[in-house]
Design a protein around this motif. Structure first.
Motif, mmCIF file in Angstrom:
data_model
loop_
_atom_site.group_PDB
_atom_site.id
_atom_site.type_symbol
_atom_site.label_atom_id
_atom_site.label_comp_id
_atom_site.label_asym_id
_atom_site.label_seq_id
_atom_site.Cartn_x
_atom_site.Cartn_y
_atom_site.Cartn_z
ATOM 1 N N UNK A 1 -2.050 -3.677 6.814
ATOM 2 C CA UNK A 1 -1.195 -2.541 7.195
ATOM 3 C C UNK A 1 -0.513 -1.930 5.978
ATOM 4 N N UNK A 2 -0.008 -2.785 5.062
ATOM 5 C CA UNK A 2 0.662 -2.263 3.870
ATOM 6 C C UNK A 2 -0.307 -1.479 2.998
ATOM 7 N N UNK A 3 -1.492 -2.038 2.795
ATOM 8 C CA UNK A 3 -2.491 -1.339 1.988
ATOM 9 C C UNK A 3 -2.905 -0.028 2.649
ATOM 10 N N UNK A 4 -3.130 -0.087 3.945
ATOM 11 C CA UNK A 4 -3.570 1.117 4.653
ATOM 12 C C UNK A 4 -2.515 2.216 4.563
ATOM 13 N N UNK A 5 -1.250 1.847 4.652
ATOM 14 C CA UNK A 5 -0.179 2.843 4.557
ATOM 15 C C UNK A 5 -0.175 3.505 3.177
ATOM 16 N N UNK A 6 -0.376 2.702 2.127
ATOM 17 C CA UNK A 6 -0.403 3.254 0.769
ATOM 18 C C UNK A 6 -1.613 4.160 0.570
ATOM 19 N N UNK A 7 -2.730 3.828 1.218
ATOM 20 C CA UNK A 7 -3.927 4.663 1.103
ATOM 21 C C UNK A 7 -3.790 5.936 1.933
ATOM 22 N N UNK A 8 -3.299 5.802 3.125
ATOM 23 C CA UNK A 8 -3.171 6.955 4.017
ATOM 24 C C UNK A 8 -2.280 8.029 3.395
ATOM 25 N N UNK A 9 -1.291 7.597 2.631
ATOM 26 C CA UNK A 9 -0.355 8.548 2.026
ATOM 27 C C UNK A 9 -1.033 9.489 1.045
ATOM 28 N N UNK A 10 -2.170 9.068 0.450
ATOM 29 C CA UNK A 10 -2.866 9.930 -0.517
ATOM 30 C C UNK A 10 -4.243 10.367 -0.023
ATOM 31 N N UNK A 11 -4.701 9.805 1.105
ATOM 32 C CA UNK A 11 -5.989 10.179 1.698
ATOM 33 C C UNK A 11 -7.102 10.206 0.649
ATOM 34 N N UNK A 12 -7.423 9.051 0.036
ATOM 35 C CA UNK A 12 -8.359 9.050 -1.094
ATOM 36 C C UNK A 12 -9.803 9.323 -0.680
ATOM 37 N N UNK A 13 -10.538 9.949 -1.606
ATOM 38 C CA UNK A 13 -11.983 10.102 -1.452
ATOM 39 C C UNK A 13 -12.711 8.854 -1.931
ATOM 40 N N UNK A 14 -12.092 8.147 -2.878
ATOM 41 C CA UNK A 14 -12.703 6.940 -3.431
ATOM 42 C C UNK A 14 -11.635 5.879 -3.657
#
Length: 210
Positions: free
Chosen positions: A82-95
């Motif tokens: 959940x913590x990792x997903x939140x950090x990723x969702x905040x920037x919506x990465x392509x890679x």
């Protein structure tokens, strides 16, 4: 292009994907670092955190996040995901660059598993190698990088002064691996990755990849 890189310890991203990160930033891509621990087993957490921030600065990355798990005790559970997903969702990465599961360090293995789950909606997920990666690591994707970029990667790694007794962090070791991977990629220097997921619509976006 939006990029994120996840490492278990303060120096992992630089070792596994530092040159690729530098090329991303040279292109103008946004990059976020997510570091699961402060590396307190080997040196003071404050020192290792400062070293990580300095290394990121050398690679021109100013978006660095620490999750503050205990060194050698990174968990693979819903909280980590959940913590990792939140950090990723905040920037919506392509890679996203992550650890490979084929690793002898327990933090790296657990970070890899949590990262794979957390990045399940990301178009490109590439797993990097580390000195502790097992021989079963089989790269399928290469980022070719210029010599000057390799020098920048080595400078970033050297900023981790608390780790300098580790022989595998010596400049010649880093260059030797980059030359070896470069030969596989038909270039002078390269970093190698396992493909967790890659969407072909983005495949040609990285300079020198194959």
């Amino acid at each position: 292009m939006q990029v994120a890189a996840i490492g278990a310890h303060p120096d992992d991203i630089e070792i596994g994907a530092g040159a690729s990160i530098a090329v991303h930033r040279n292109r103008g891509d946004a990059v976020r670092f997510i570091i699961l621990t402060n590396g307190g087993k080997v040196a003071a957490q404050s020192q290792r955190r400062a070293e990580a921030e300095r290394a990121a600065e050398i690679l021109n990355v100013d978006d660095v996040h620490f999750l503050d798990y205990a060194d050698t005790e990174v968990p693979y559970n819903q909280e980590t995901v959940d913590e990792l997903e939140a950090k990723l969702t905040a920037v919506d990465p392509d890679r996203v660059y992550i650890h490979a599961e084929e690793d002898t360090h327990q933090d790296h293995r657990r970070a890899a598993k949590a990262s794979i789950t957390a990045s399940r909606n990301v178009n490109q997920v590439l797993a990097f190698e580390a000195p502790s990666t097992r021989s079963s690591f089989a790269p399928q994707y290469y980022n070719s990088v210029p010599e000057g970029v390799i020098e920048g990667k080595i400078e970033a790694i050297r900023s981790h002064e608390s780790q300098q007794e580790k022989k595998y962090l010596e400049a010649e070791a880093m260059k030797g691996l980059a030359r070896f991977r470069g030969r596989q990629a038909n270039s002078t220097y390269a970093e190698a990755f396992q493909v967790i997921r890659i969407n072909n619509m983005y495949k040609s976006n990285f300079y020198g990849s194959r």
